[in-house]
Design an enzyme around this catalytic site. Structure first.
Site, PDB file in Angstrom:
ATOM      1  N   HIS A 361      61.340  65.439  33.920  1.00  0.00           N
ATOM      2  CA  HIS A 361      62.660  64.903  34.248  1.00  0.00           C
ATOM      3  C   HIS A 361      63.664  66.033  34.466  1.00  0.00           C
ATOM      4  O   HIS A 361      64.371  66.067  35.478  1.00  0.00           O
ATOM      5  CB  HIS A 361      63.114  63.989  33.108  1.00  0.00           C
ATOM      6  CG  HIS A 361      64.485  63.416  33.256  1.00  0.00           C
ATOM      7  ND1 HIS A 361      64.707  62.087  33.534  1.00  0.00           N
ATOM      8  CD2 HIS A 361      65.708  63.981  33.151  1.00  0.00           C
ATOM      9  CE1 HIS A 361      66.011  61.866  33.595  1.00  0.00           C
ATOM     10  NE2 HIS A 361      66.633  63.007  33.357  1.00  0.00           N
ATOM     11  N   GLU A 362      63.707  66.982  33.530  1.00  0.00           N
ATOM     12  CA  GLU A 362      64.708  68.050  33.621  1.00  0.00           C
ATOM     13  C   GLU A 362      64.451  68.980  34.800  1.00  0.00           C
ATOM     14  O   GLU A 362      65.366  69.354  35.524  1.00  0.00           O
ATOM     15  CB  GLU A 362      64.740  68.849  32.318  1.00  0.00           C
ATOM     16  CG  GLU A 362      65.094  68.047  31.086  1.00  0.00           C
ATOM     17  CD  GLU A 362      66.305  67.147  31.276  1.00  0.00           C
ATOM     18  OE1 GLU A 362      67.194  67.461  32.099  1.00  0.00           O
ATOM     19  OE2 GLU A 362      66.350  66.107  30.617  1.00  0.00           O
ATOM     20  N   HIS A 365      65.636  67.509  37.971  1.00  0.00           N
ATOM     21  CA  HIS A 365      67.074  67.634  38.234  1.00  0.00           C
ATOM     22  C   HIS A 365      67.349  68.880  39.074  1.00  0.00           C
ATOM     23  O   HIS A 365      68.204  68.878  39.961  1.00  0.00           O
ATOM     24  CB  HIS A 365      67.859  67.723  36.921  1.00  0.00           C
ATOM     25  CG  HIS A 365      68.275  66.396  36.367  1.00  0.00           C
ATOM     26  ND1 HIS A 365      68.978  65.469  37.096  1.00  0.00           N
ATOM     27  CD2 HIS A 365      68.097  65.846  35.137  1.00  0.00           C
ATOM     28  CE1 HIS A 365      69.212  64.397  36.349  1.00  0.00           C
ATOM     29  NE2 HIS A 365      68.693  64.604  35.157  1.00  0.00           N
ATOM     30  N   GLU A 385      69.677  60.433  38.572  1.00  0.00           N
ATOM     31  CA  GLU A 385      68.931  60.191  37.333  1.00  0.00           C
ATOM     32  C   GLU A 385      67.591  59.518  37.610  1.00  0.00           C
ATOM     33  O   GLU A 385      66.575  59.874  37.015  1.00  0.00           O
ATOM     34  CB  GLU A 385      69.763  59.321  36.389  1.00  0.00           C
ATOM     35  CG  GLU A 385      70.623  60.092  35.426  1.00  0.00           C
ATOM     36  CD  GLU A 385      69.793  60.995  34.522  1.00  0.00           C
ATOM     37  OE1 GLU A 385      68.847  60.512  33.873  1.00  0.00           O
ATOM     38  OE2 GLU A 385      70.096  62.188  34.468  1.00  0.00           O
ATOM     39  N   HIS A 447      72.921  56.725  33.762  1.00  0.00           N
ATOM     40  CA  HIS A 447      71.625  56.462  33.147  1.00  0.00           C
ATOM     41  C   HIS A 447      71.304  54.974  33.151  1.00  0.00           C
ATOM     42  O   HIS A 447      70.136  54.596  33.023  1.00  0.00           O
ATOM     43  CB  HIS A 447      71.604  56.999  31.721  1.00  0.00           C
ATOM     44  CG  HIS A 447      71.758  58.483  31.650  1.00  0.00           C
ATOM     45  ND1 HIS A 447      72.974  59.096  31.488  1.00  0.00           N
ATOM     46  CD2 HIS A 447      70.854  59.481  31.741  1.00  0.00           C
ATOM     47  CE1 HIS A 447      72.809  60.413  31.481  1.00  0.00           C
ATOM     48  NE2 HIS A 447      71.533  60.665  31.632  1.00  0.00           N
TER      49      HIS A 447
END
Length: 718
Positions: A361-362, A365, A385, A447
């Site tokens: 996920h990070e 980004h 997101e 989110h």
């Protein structure tokens, strides 16, 4: 201005997997300063280098044509140098039908005015193979490689050592080959690694050499269990430096503040190469999670989208574990090009935020920041997101980790009260996220608005109905009561990535995302494909737009290969031509060159296949023809087709031409003077040939200077 964002306000502002982004000003392509005269290289900024690589990528298709490469080959810009006199040297890697070509690299030299002056080749000329289906299985290749290894003893394969199919062009005649990496005792220690190249047809050893960029160590993570991680050896010790993935380094932040995770940071180093104990009692355990997760994310992007790292520049971002105190948070910060992971809090049993899908996920980004750069607010923030949730989930499936199997729950390993942070199959189950689109989407926390795209992706991939995935219950309940099957997560991910990297912009909203994914599906699988249809149904199922008409193609299937034969009616819609849309490859057509292609260097008008004629930038001729075409005997029969003309020529003089001939008679001529931004439909009257069987040919001719490309698609007689 930096901005950190919350992942779930339900656990206050702390529970996040957010991102930090900063605005940056444009930099010139070439740095100022004193440089040598003549052929000496000019200094370049990072931004300038990327701009020149982007230019090289745009030129790649024309370069491939000019160099006589075939339609199955693609040039990938790797490096660029600009001399003080303005000359430019672009280094390309090459692929063949998507496979890397070892020995296929070349350097194109251009004068100040952009004209190609010469080329330095590793393997000169086009690559031609009979096919890319190996006679040797990957398992047999791995077994042969272990038996053939000579640089390591007691060779074996590990979960990292897989057979890679490629084209070996180091010898005089290119061959399909496997590259295997085996592990054993060697000069670098017990885990030395050796590359073994095998002929994929005969199993003969083509080459073998020791590989020592990193050292494989053993790690025991809190969330991922016992895994193999990549470390580096220096002096008498080891560090958590992963040279195989851009030099990614995992640091112990030593509780530095979120605003500056590097403040007290130290490298993880020790004399042995075993890390962590699987629990939080060892500070190394969370670092094992992070190192493993980031490597798997890198590998996923590389193997799936040919993307090398976050910014596609081969550079790894530093990662920091044990950030702050009681931090139920993980985030990517574009201003420091780094990722930070907290240790959790009492709300989740102090479980570090280093789960596999969190790492994916990070890092995703960062990929978003390097591509669409979706603003982190409103509907675009929800898309931002969701993109990280989507690819974090895909990384979890890709890794195949038995301790953390793939599923569509986000953060299910983090011991949250309800068992997860978010659910893609049923976002609203957390009590806050949106499963269906509404006017609220732009005003809720990103989110929560991400749930709309998450739900769309799940439905596109898996369809509706209850099922068990990764040992967890899933139920893709649509907002409109519809029922349909999905196209599979791999295709869904391809569509989302293409939309992200090609069509979405910083301000894209959900409506724009629907348009972008429909276009991406058309690009990848065809305008009338079942894949595009399911994309439209999935958006309708989350209350955005209506479904397209069912194309009636049945279940989604892979694109046809050039050697496939037509199936069913070869002349759909009354088209007297066979395979007028080229989606059956070369079936029905005679070509003087390899014009019919599904190369991504150019775009089709519809579907994936089209005819790419001319574009060499040198004297050349080509023909594409079809015979025995029954022209209708009544009405006003016509030949129609879509044509896109791009050219380096200027003015209205016809230097390069494409003629339409019927039974040897030229009925229409197009040239560089007909250049267009996109495809334009053309019509040729066939009334003089009513009731006859005719031959139709497209004949291209190019002069010795400057390239003109003619793209043909969706040709019809009726």
């Amino acid at each position: 201005m930096n901005r950190k964002t919350a992942m779930a306000a339900a656990v206050a502002a702390a529970l996040t997997m957010g991102t930090v982004m900063v605005a940056s000003s444009q930099s010139p392509a070439l740095a100022s300063g004193t440089t040598a005269n003549g052929a000496g290289p000019q200094a370049m900024t990072t931004v300038g280098r990327l701009a020149l690589l982007d230019q090289a990528d745009k030129e790649a298709g024309a370069v491939a044509k000019a160099l006589g490469l075939g339609p199955d080959e693609r040039l990938l810009p790797k490096d660029v140098q600009v001399d003080n006199d303005g000359a430019r040297h672009v280094r390309y890697d090459r692929t063949y039908r998507g496979l890397p070509v070892v020995g296929g690299d070349l350097v194109v030299h251009r004068a100040k005015n952009g004209r190609i002056t010469s080329t330095s080749w590793a393997h000169e000329g086009a690559i031609k193979l009979n096919g890319v289906t190996p006679m040797l299985s990957d398992k047999d290749a791995a077994s042969t490689a272990t038996r053939s290894a000579k640089h390591v003893k007691e060779a074996r394969t590990t979960n990292l050592d897989t057979s890679q199919l490629l084209v070996w062009a180091v010898g005089k005649v290119p061959v399909l080959a496997y590259r295997n990496t085996v592990t054993g005792a060697g000069e670098a220690g017990a885990n030395s690694r050796e590359a073994v190249l095998l002929d994929a047809g005969t199993g003969a050893v083509l080459d073998q050499y020791e590989v020592n960029p990193t050292v494989s160590g053993t790690g025991n993570g809190v969330n991922v269990g016992q895994v193999t991680i990549e470390t580096s050896q220096g002096g008498s010790g080891y560090t958590l430096t992963d040279a195989a993935h851009g030099g990614t380094i995992v640091y112990d932040s030593y509780n530095s503040p979120q605003s500056n995770p590097a403040q007290n940071a130290r490298t993880f180093s020790k004399s042995s190469n075993s890390w962590g104990n699987g629990s939080t009692s060892s500070r190394e355990s969370a670092a094992v999670d992070a190192s493993y997760g980031l490597a798997k994310t890198w590998d996923y992007y590389k193997s799936t989208f040919n993307r090398s790292g976050i910014r596609n520049d081969g550079r790894g971002a530093p990662a920091y574990v044990h950030v702050d105190n009681q931090l139920l948070n993980a985030f990517y910060d574009d201003s420091c090009f780094c990722m930070s992971f907290g240790d959790g809090s009492s709300q989740n049993g102090n479980t570090p935020l280093t789960a596999l899908d969190v790492a994916g996920h990070e890092m995703s980004h960062g990929v978003t920041a390097a591509t669409a750069n979706l603003n982190y607010s409103g509907e675009s923030g929800g898309l931002n997101e969701a993109t990280s949730d989507i690819f974090g989930t895909m990384v979890e499936f890709y890794a195949g980790n038995t301790t953390d199997p793939g599923d569509y729950y986000i953060g299910e390993k983090l011991r949250m009260g309800n068992g997860y942070l978010r659910r893609m199959d049923n976002p609203a189950a957390d009590g806050n996220s949106l499963s269906c689109y509404s006017s609220r989407a732009g005003s809720v926390d990103v989110h929560y608005s991400s749930g709309i795209a998450n739900h769309f992706f799940y439905l596109t991939a898996e369809g509706t109905g209850a099922k068990t995935i990764g040992g967890l219950s899933h139920n893709g309940t649509p907002c409109n009561g519809d029922s349909f099957n999905g196209i599979g997560r791999d295709k869904a991910a391809q569509i989302w990535y293409r939309a992200l990297s090609t069509y979405l912009t910083s301000t894209s909203n959900y409506s724009a995302a629907r348009t972008a994914t429909l276009q991406a599906a058309a690009d990848l699988y065809g305008a009338n494909s079942q894949e595009r249809y399911i994309v439209s149904k999935a958006w309708a199922a989350v209350s955005l737009g209506t479904a397209l008409p069912d194309p009636g193609n049945g279940n989604p299937s892979p694109s046809p290969t050039p050697t496939s034969s037509p199936t069913g009616n070869p002349n759909p819609g009354g088209n007297a031509l066979t395979n007028g849309d080229f989606e059956q490859g070369t079936a029905g057509w005679t070509q003087s060159a390899n014009d019919i292609t599904n190369s991504t260097q150019q775009s089709a008008h519809g579907g994936s296949w089209y005819a790419w004629m001319m574009g060499y930038g040198s004297a050349a001729t080509e023909t594409l023809s079809q015979s025995n075409i029954a022209v209708p005997s009544t009405g006003s029969p016509k030949l129609t087709f879509w044509l896109k003309v791009t050219t380096a020529e200027s003015g209205t003089t016809a230097y390069d031409t494409l003629k339409v001939n019927v039974n040897g008679q030229t009925l229409a001529t197009y040239s560089n003077a007909n250049a267009s931004a996109g495809y334009v439909q053309k019509t040729v009257d066939l009334s003089a040939f009513r009731g006859q069987n005719v031959s139709i040919s497209f004949a291209g001719q190019e002069d010795a200077y400057l390239a003109t490309t003619f793209l043909l698609d969706d040709v019809s007689v009726g």
